[in-house]
Design a protein around this motif. Structure first.
Motif, PDB file in Angstrom:
ATOM      1  N   ILE A 132       8.728   6.399   3.568  1.00 18.92           N
ATOM      2  CA  ILE A 132       9.915   6.706   2.776  1.00 18.92           C
ATOM      3  C   ILE A 132       9.856   8.149   2.309  1.00 18.92           C
ATOM      4  N   LYS A 133      10.925   8.886   2.590  1.00 16.14           N
ATOM      5  CA  LYS A 133      11.037  10.258   2.103  1.00 16.14           C
ATOM      6  C   LYS A 133      11.929  10.247   0.872  1.00 16.14           C
ATOM      7  N   ALA A 134      11.363  10.616  -0.250  1.00 12.12           N
ATOM      8  CA  ALA A 134      12.121  10.663  -1.500  1.00 12.12           C
ATOM      9  C   ALA A 134      12.685  12.069  -1.679  1.00 12.12           C
ATOM     10  N   GLN A 135      13.978  12.139  -1.879  1.00 13.05           N
ATOM     11  CA  GLN A 135      14.654  13.408  -2.147  1.00 13.05           C
ATOM     12  C   GLN A 135      15.067  13.369  -3.619  1.00 13.05           C
ATOM     13  N   ILE A 136      14.347  14.106  -4.455  1.00 14.71           N
ATOM     14  CA  ILE A 136      14.531  14.041  -5.903  1.00 14.71           C
ATOM     15  C   ILE A 136      15.349  15.241  -6.368  1.00 14.71           C
TER      16      ILE A 136
ATOM     17  N   ARG B  74       9.212  14.277  -1.335  1.00 11.49           N
ATOM     18  CA  ARG B  74       7.850  13.794  -1.164  1.00 11.49           C
ATOM     19  C   ARG B  74       7.896  12.521  -0.335  1.00 11.49           C
ATOM     20  N   THR B  75       6.936  12.383   0.551  1.00 11.18           N
ATOM     21  CA  THR B  75       6.884  11.218   1.433  1.00 11.18           C
ATOM     22  C   THR B  75       5.813  10.255   0.955  1.00 11.18           C
ATOM     23  N   ILE B  76       6.173   8.978   0.857  1.00  7.31           N
ATOM     24  CA  ILE B  76       5.216   7.934   0.496  1.00  7.31           C
ATOM     25  C   ILE B  76       5.330   6.794   1.502  1.00  7.31           C
ATOM     26  N   VAL B  77       4.359   5.917   1.495  1.00  8.77           N
ATOM     27  CA  VAL B  77       4.378   4.750   2.369  1.00  8.77           C
ATOM     28  C   VAL B  77       4.387   3.495   1.511  1.00  8.77           C
ATOM     29  N   VAL B  78       5.381   2.650   1.748  1.00  8.85           N
ATOM     30  CA  VAL B  78       5.513   1.376   1.031  1.00  8.85           C
ATOM     31  C   VAL B  78       5.584   0.266   2.068  1.00  8.85           C
TER      32      VAL B  78
ATOM     33  N   MET C 219       0.835  -1.197   0.000  1.00 12.56           N
ATOM     34  CA  MET C 219       0.000   0.000   0.000  1.00 12.56           C
ATOM     35  C   MET C 219       0.871   1.248   0.000  1.00 12.56           C
ATOM     36  N   MET C 220       0.492   2.264  -0.770  1.00 11.85           N
ATOM     37  CA  MET C 220       1.279   3.486  -0.866  1.00 11.85           C
ATOM     38  C   MET C 220       0.373   4.694  -0.645  1.00 11.85           C
ATOM     39  N   SER C 221       0.848   5.667   0.135  1.00 10.78           N
ATOM     40  CA  SER C 221       0.109   6.908   0.293  1.00 10.78           C
ATOM     41  C   SER C 221       0.662   7.928  -0.683  1.00 10.78           C
ATOM     42  N   ASN C 222      -0.137   8.979  -0.967  1.00 11.52           N
ATOM     43  CA  ASN C 222       0.356   9.960  -1.936  1.00 11.52           C
ATOM     44  C   ASN C 222       1.392  10.892  -1.334  1.00 11.52           C
ATOM     45  N   GLY C 223       1.387  11.100  -0.023  1.00  8.21           N
ATOM     46  CA  GLY C 223       2.465  11.820   0.635  1.00  8.21           C
ATOM     47  C   GLY C 223       2.395  13.327   0.561  1.00  8.21           C
TER      48      GLY C 223
END
Length: 224
Positions: A65-69, A56-60, A1-5
């Motif tokens: 998980i915080k993605a630093q792009i 952006r933060t998502i849930v896996v 499951m993933m949240s939009n963050g």
């Protein structure tokens, strides 16, 4: 499951993953970043100037998980993307414009540079951006699929303009990074247990004639 963050600030962060965007200038890297991080798109987008990254933060799988792009910030125009830009990256989005054949022809150079500056386990997604401009296509999707398969890359065509596959591309990369990190942690845990005094669970269940097969399976599992 993933949240939009979007707007998640108070959640405890389990992992921070750095992902870099690379590719020729004007292929839409900054627009992809804006669409993923803020769900925005600007018709008047200008070349990026200076160092830029968004998060952006998502849930896996119940992990946050915080993605630093990171965006190449226009440096690609001058072929001045440095090793500092790649340092610490565990994922990469290699972007070309489906309406500009030259941007696809340059993909291999970007890939070689990426591999020279990053870990061998880095997760790479080849992205054919501007899929909404299919009537202007210069890069057949078959060419990109063949290249991605040959180089062992994930592949999707996206449109930052209408959001097509943008979420899927980033979520695929981040989920695969998490899978690799989790697998490494599991292997490390198994090794620490095997070095202790307690026997491995199931050791006493091995029956005659199966030892060789099981050993090969363990080797195959842990060598990747």
């Amino acid at each position: 499951m993933m949240s939009n963050g979007y707007g998640e600030r108070d959640r405890k962060i389990d992992f921070l993953f750095k992902v870099v965007l690379i590719g020729d200038s004007a292929v839409g890297k900054s627009q992809l970043l804006a669409r993923f991080s803020r769900n925005e798109f600007s018709l008047e987008s200008k070349a990026t100037i200076g160092v830029e990254f968004q998060t952006r933060t998502i849930v896996v799988q119940q992990k946050t998980i915080k993605a630093q792009i990171w965006d190449t910030a226009g440096q690609e125009r001058y072929r001045a993307v440095t090793s500092a830009y790649y340092r610490g990256a565990v994922g990469a989005m290699l972007v070309y414009d489906i309406t500009k054949r030259q941007s696809f022809d340059h993909v291999h150079r970007w890939l070689e540079e990426l591999k020279a500056h990053t870990d061998t386990n880095i997760v790479i997604m080849l992205i054919g951006n501007k899929s909404d401009l299919g009537n202007l296509r210069q890069v057949p999707i078959e060419d990109a699929k063949e290249y991605a398969e040959r180089e062992g890359l994930f592949f999707l065509e996206t449109s930052a303009f209408d959001s097509t596959n943008v979420e899927a591309a980033f979520f695929t990369v981040l989920s695969e990074i998490y899978r690799i990190v989790s697998k490494k942690a599991l292997i490390a845990d198994e090794k620490s247990q095997s070095n202790g005094s307690a026997p491995l669970i199931g050791t006493n269940l091995v029956v005659s004639g199966q030892e060789q097969d099981i050993g090969l399976q363990k080797k195959a599992c842990c060598s990747t």
